[in-house]
Design a protein around this motif. Structure first.
Motif, short mmCIF file in Angstrom:
data_model
loop_
_atom_site.label_atom_id
_atom_site.label_comp_id
_atom_site.label_asym_id
_atom_site.label_seq_id
_atom_site.Cartn_x
_atom_site.Cartn_y
_atom_site.Cartn_z
N ALA A 258 0.83 -1.20 0.00
CA ALA A 258 0.00 0.00 0.00
C ALA A 258 0.87 1.25 0.00
CB ALA A 258 -0.95 -0.01 1.21
N LEU A 259 1.91 1.25 0.81
CA LEU A 259 2.80 2.42 0.87
C LEU A 259 3.59 2.58 -0.44
CD1 LEU A 259 4.21 2.41 4.51
CD2 LEU A 259 2.43 3.83 3.53
N LYS A 260 4.01 1.43 -0.98
CA LYS A 260 4.73 1.46 -2.26
C LYS A 260 3.84 2.08 -3.34
CE LYS A 260 7.26 -2.40 -2.08
NZ LYS A 260 7.25 -3.85 -2.35
N ASN A 261 2.57 1.69 -3.30
CA ASN A 261 1.65 2.24 -4.29
C ASN A 261 1.42 3.74 -4.08
OD1 ASN A 261 1.25 -0.02 -5.85
ND2 ASN A 261 -0.42 -0.80 -4.56
N VAL A 262 1.48 4.20 -2.82
CA VAL A 262 1.41 5.64 -2.58
C VAL A 262 2.60 6.33 -3.26
CG1 VAL A 262 1.56 7.45 -0.82
CG2 VAL A 262 0.07 5.49 -0.45
N GLY A 263 3.78 5.68 -3.15
CA GLY A 263 4.96 6.21 -3.83
C GLY A 263 4.75 6.30 -5.33
N LEU A 264 4.11 5.27 -5.90
CA LEU A 264 3.80 5.28 -7.32
C LEU A 264 2.88 6.44 -7.68
CD1 LEU A 264 3.93 3.61 -10.05
CD2 LEU A 264 1.75 2.63 -9.33
N LEU A 265 1.89 6.68 -6.81
CA LEU A 265 0.97 7.80 -7.04
C LEU A 265 1.72 9.12 -7.05
CD1 LEU A 265 -2.08 6.84 -4.77
CD2 LEU A 265 -1.83 6.52 -7.22
N VAL A 266 2.68 9.26 -6.12
CA VAL A 266 3.46 10.50 -6.06
C VAL A 266 4.24 10.68 -7.36
CG1 VAL A 266 5.34 11.69 -4.88
CG2 VAL A 266 3.61 10.48 -3.55
N VAL B 65 2.13 13.87 -13.94
CA VAL B 65 1.38 13.54 -15.15
C VAL B 65 -0.09 13.92 -14.96
CG1 VAL B 65 0.73 11.69 -16.74
CG2 VAL B 65 2.95 11.62 -15.57
N ALA B 66 -0.62 13.54 -13.77
CA ALA B 66 -2.03 13.78 -13.49
C ALA B 66 -2.33 15.27 -13.40
CB ALA B 66 -2.44 13.07 -12.20
N SER C 106 -5.03 4.16 9.72
CA SER C 106 -5.69 5.45 9.54
C SER C 106 -4.79 6.59 9.99
CB SER C 106 -6.98 5.52 10.37
OG SER C 106 -7.97 4.70 9.82
N THR C 107 -4.13 6.37 11.13
CA THR C 107 -3.25 7.42 11.66
C THR C 107 -2.11 7.69 10.69
OG1 THR C 107 -3.84 6.62 13.85
CG2 THR C 107 -2.00 8.14 13.71
N ILE C 108 -1.56 6.61 10.12
CA ILE C 108 -0.48 6.78 9.14
C ILE C 108 -0.99 7.55 7.93
CG2 ILE C 108 1.13 5.58 7.60
CD1 ILE C 108 1.91 5.28 10.49
N LEU C 109 -2.19 7.18 7.45
CA LEU C 109 -2.77 7.88 6.30
C LEU C 109 -2.94 9.37 6.62
CD1 LEU C 109 -4.06 7.92 3.48
CD2 LEU C 109 -6.23 7.31 4.54
N PHE C 110 -3.39 9.65 7.83
CA PHE C 110 -3.59 11.04 8.22
C PHE C 110 -2.26 11.79 8.22
CE2 PHE C 110 -4.45 14.37 11.53
CZ PHE C 110 -5.36 15.09 10.76
N MET C 111 -1.19 11.10 8.69
CA MET C 111 0.13 11.76 8.70
C MET C 111 0.60 12.03 7.28
SD MET C 111 1.62 10.90 12.16
CE MET C 111 2.87 9.69 12.11
N ILE C 112 0.35 11.08 6.38
CA ILE C 112 0.74 11.31 4.98
C ILE C 112 0.02 12.55 4.46
CG2 ILE C 112 0.62 10.37 2.63
CD1 ILE C 112 0.84 7.58 3.82
N MET C 113 -1.28 12.66 4.81
CA MET C 113 -2.04 13.80 4.31
C MET C 113 -1.57 15.11 4.96
SD MET C 113 -5.67 12.15 3.64
CE MET C 113 -6.04 13.69 2.90
N LEU C 114 -1.16 15.03 6.21
CA LEU C 114 -0.61 16.22 6.87
C LEU C 114 0.64 16.70 6.15
CD1 LEU C 114 -0.85 15.88 10.75
CD2 LEU C 114 -2.03 17.46 9.23
N VAL C 115 1.49 15.72 5.79
CA VAL C 115 2.72 16.08 5.07
C VAL C 115 2.36 16.78 3.76
CG1 VAL C 115 4.73 15.15 3.86
CG2 VAL C 115 4.12 14.28 6.13
N VAL C 116 1.38 16.23 3.04
CA VAL C 116 0.96 16.85 1.79
C VAL C 116 0.48 18.28 2.06
CG1 VAL C 116 -0.72 16.75 -0.09
CG2 VAL C 116 0.37 14.66 0.71
#
Lengths: 275, 326
Positions: free
Chosen positions: B103-111, B116-117, B301-311
C-alpha cells in the motif's frame, strides 16, 4: 497568424480523440445494455439492432436496482436538505454576525475539511454502533452530513461574506430579528450558492461507496452504488444485465450534468479560488 | 467531551428561543416598531450561537472527536486484547505486513504519477483557454466523467478490460495476444490509476480554467506581439501567473488519489491480484470490516492522516515560498 491558426486545428485533433475516449465507455455501456446476451457474445461493438428495455427492467426489478434507487434518493434528499440548512445558518452567522469565538468556531469547522472519512472510519463506525445508528438511514444521513458539512459551511461563509453588511443592518433597524434576517434575506440571497453547493453535495452523496458500505451492512438498506458493486459477482456472466444496472445508476447523474453543468463547474471553481 | 466549553453558554439561549420565537413574529406583523420581549432579547443575543450550533456540534462530534478516538484506538489491542494498551504494537505489525508495505509502495507510485495527473488537465486547460476550435465542447465533455461515481467508472472499465472483453478483442484482431489487464500484478495498479486519472482530470481542468479566468489577457497579448512560441507562453507567462492554482491542483489531486480511489479498487480489483493494488484506504477498510482488526485499522488510519498532513504542510511551505517570490 496563419501558422498559429493551423496549429490550433492540429491541436484540435488529439483533443477530439480524447473527447471520444471520454464519452465512448458510457456509450458502449448503453449500447451493450440494449443487446441480448447472445448478441453481445457474437458482436461486442456493433450497434444494437433494437432498443430493448428488457435488461433495464430486469435490473430494475429482479436485481433490485429499483429499490436501491429509492433508498439512495431518500438518503441523498434528506442529507442535502440538512447540509444546506445547517451550512447556510452557520455561514450566515460566521460571515455577517459579530460574536465572541466566531473565528475559533470557523477554524473548527474548517479543520473538518482536512479529516477524510478513511481516517476516522473505525471510531465513527464504533460511535454509530454504540448509538444504535449503524445500519439505519438516520445513521448514514448523519455520516454524510458530517462528511460534507465543513465544505458546505466554508463555501456558504465565503459566499455570504460578499453580501454588504449594510443589508443586514438595515433589516435590523427595521426591527427584524436575526432569524428573520436569515429567513427573509439570507436564504433568498444565497440561492445561487445554495443551488451550486446543493448539487455538488447531492453528487457526492449519490456517488459515495465507502461510507454506505461501512454504515449500511444489510442488503435491504443498500444504496444504488452498493447495488452496482453487487452486480459484479452476480451478473458477471450476463453482461447486458450488468451494463443495464450500471446505466440505471449513471442516468440520473447524466441528466443532472446535462442540465446543471454550469452550477457544478461553478461550485468546483468556487471551492478552488476561495481556498 | 470536547464540547464541554461551548454547551453551557448556548443552553439558556435555546430555552429562551422556544418562548421568543413564538412571540416575536407576531409583534412584527402587527406593528412597525417591534417591542422585544425578554425571551426575544435572550434569543437575539444568543442567535449567532444557535445558528452555528448544529454545524459545530456535528463537526466536533463526528469529525474531530473520532480523530482523537482513532489515534487512541491505534495504541490498543484487537480481539482478546480489546481495550488494553499495546504501545506501538499495531504500528510494528503494520509496517511488517507485506500488504501494508505494498500500500505504501503504491502511494509512492501515485506521487511519481502526480506530475502527469496535473500536467494533462493543465495542458488541456491551456488549449481550451487559447480557444482551440470547439473549446466549449471539449470543456463539457472532459468534465463529465468527473461527476460519475468511481463505482460506475470502475464497473464500465471492468467490462472493457475483462480478459475476454472488448479491448482484448480489438487487440487480437490486430494480432496482439490478450493481456490480463486487471489480473496481472505488474499491470493492474497502473490500470486502476490510469482509470482514476481518466475519470478525474476534468475536475482539475475546471479548477485550472477558474485560474485562467483571473489571468490578465494583456500578458498573453504582449507575449504574442513579441512573437513568443506556445511553449514559451506556457513556461514564461502561464506557469508563473498560475502558480497558486497549480499548487492547489497538485495538493487536491494527491488528496484525491489518497482518498477517493476506494470505489475503483473495490470494484475493479478488490486489492488483488496478489495484493498488488492495495492503497492505505483499502487496507483500512479490509482490516476494519473484513478482518475484524479495528485497532490495526486505526493505526493505518493514523499513518494515512500523517501522509495527508505532510501533503498539506508541503503546500503551506510552497505557498509561503511563492509569497516571498511575489
Amino acid at each position: 497568424m496563419s501558422r498559429l491558426r493551423l496549429g490550433r486545428w492540429l491541436i484540435a485533433i488529439p483533443m477530439s480523440l480524447l473527447a471520444l475516449a471520454t464519452i465512448y465507455p458510457l456509450l458502449f455501456t448503453a449500447n451493450v445494455a440494449m443487446k441480448t446476451r447472445r448478441d453481445y457474445i457474437l458482436d461486442r461493438f456493433g450497434l444494437t439492432d433494437a432498443l430493448r428495455w428488457e435488461n433495464i427492467s430486469t435490473a430494475w426489478t429482479s436485481v433490485g436496482m429499483g429499490r436501491y434507487f429509492v433508498n439512495s434518493l431518500f438518503v441523498v434528499t434528506v442529507s442535502v436538505f440538512l447540509l444546506l440548512l445547517f451550512g447556510s445558518m452557520a455561514g450566515f452567522a460566521l460571515s455577517q454576525l459579530r460574536f465572541r469565538g466566531s473565528s475559533a468556531l470557523f477554524l473548527g469547522c474548517l479543520a473538518g475539511l482536512f479529516i477524510p472519512f478513511q481516517v476516522i472510519m473505525v471510531p465513527l463506525a464504533r460511535i454509530m454502533a454504540d448509538t444504535a445508528l449503524i445500519d439505519t438511514y438516520p445513521g448514514l444521513i448523519l455520516v454524510y452530513v458530517a462528511q460534507f458539512l465543513p465544505f458546505t459551511v466554508f463555501l456558504m461563509t465565503s459566499y455570504y461574506k460578499g453580501i454588504p453588511p449594510e443589508i443586514v443592518d438595515a433589516a435590523r433597524i427595521d426591527g427584524s430579528t436575526v432569524y428573520g434576517v436569515y429567513r427573509r434575506i439570507m436564504l433568498p440571497l444565497g440561492t445561487p450558492a445554495l443551488l451550486s453547493v446543493g448539487i455538488l453535495n447531492a453528487l457526492f452523496c449519490w456517488n459515495d461507496v465507502l461510507m454506505a458500505l461501512v454504515m449500511m451492512p444489510s442488503a435491504e438498506h443498500r444504496t444504488l452504488m452498493i447495488g452496482v458493486t453487487s452486480l459484479r459477482g452476480q451478473y458477471s456472466d450476463n453482461i447486458p444485465t450488468f451494463a443495464s444496472g450500471v446505466l440505471i445508476a449513471a442516468i440520473p447523474v447524466l441528466l443532472v450534468y446535462l442540465f446543471l453543468q454550469r452550477q457544478i463547474a461553478d461550485g468546483v471553481a468556487a471551492g478552488s479560488t476561495k481556498g | 467531551m470536547p464540547m464541554g466549553n461551548t454547551q453551557p453558554s448556548v443552553r439558556p439561549a435555546s430555552a429562551g428561543r422556544a418562548g421568543g420565537a413564538a412571540v416575536t413574529p407576531a409583534t412584527h406583523r402587527s406593528g412597525t416598531r417591534p417591542r422585544r420581549t425578554r425571551g426575544g432579547l435572550g434569543a437575539e443575543r444568543y442567535a449567532p450561537y444557535i445558528l452555528v450550533l448544529p454545524a459545530v456540534l456535528i463537526i466536533v462530534l463526528l469529525r474531530l472527536y473520532p480523530l482523537i478516538l482513532g489515534v487512541n484506538f491505534s495504541f490498543t489491542g484487537d480481539g482478546a486484547q480489546n481495550g488494553t494498551a499495546v504501545g506501538f504494537g499495531n504500528y510494528r505489525e503494520l509496517f511488517a505486513d507485506p500488504l501494508f508495505q505494498t500500500a505504501l509502495k503504491n502511494v509512492g507510485l501515485l506521487v511519481l504519477l502526480l506530475p502527469v495527473a496535473v500536467a494533462i488537465p493543465g495542458l488541456l486547460a491551456t488549449f481550451i483557454y487559447l480557444r482551440v476550435p470547439g473549446h466549449r465542447f471539449y470543456r463539457s465533455v472532459y468534465f463529465f466523467p468527473a461527476v460519475l461515481s468511481p463505482v460506475i467508472v470502475g464497473a464500465i472499465f471492468n467490462l472493457l478490460l475483462a480478459f475476454d472483453g472488448p479491448l482484448n478483442a480489438v487487440l487480437s484482431s490486430v494480432g496482439v495476444d490478450p493481456i490480463d489487464w486487471l489480473g496481472d500484478p505488474d499491470i493492474a495498479m497502473f490500470m486502476v490509476v490510469g482509470v482514476h486519472i481518466w475519470a478525474t482530470f476534468g475536475m482539475a481542468l475546471v479548477v485550472f480554467l477558474a485560474g485562467f479566468a483571473t489571468l490578465d489577457p494583456a500578458l498573453l497579448d504582449a507575449a504574442r506581439v513579441d512573437g513568443a512560441s506556445l511553449r514559451q507562453v506556457v513556461w514564461h507567462v502561464i506557469v508563473p501567473a498560475l502558480s497558486r492554482t497549480i499548487q492547489f491542483v497538485f495538493v487536491t489531486t494527491m488528496i484525491g488519489m489518497l482518498t477517493s480511489m476506494f470505489g475503483l479498487l473495490y470494484i475493479m480489483t478488490s486489492g488483488g491480484p496478489e495484493g498488488s493494488t492495495y492503497l492505505p484506504e483499502f487496507y483500512i477498510w479490509k482490516q476494519q470490516g473484513q478482518m475484524n482488526r479495528p485497532a490495526l485499522a486505526s493505526a493505518a488510519s493514523t499513518i494515512l492522516f500523517m501522509i495527508m498532513l505532510v501533503v498539506g504542510l508541503l503546500q503551506i511551505k510552497l505557498l509561503e515560498r511563492s509569497g516571498k517570490e511575489d
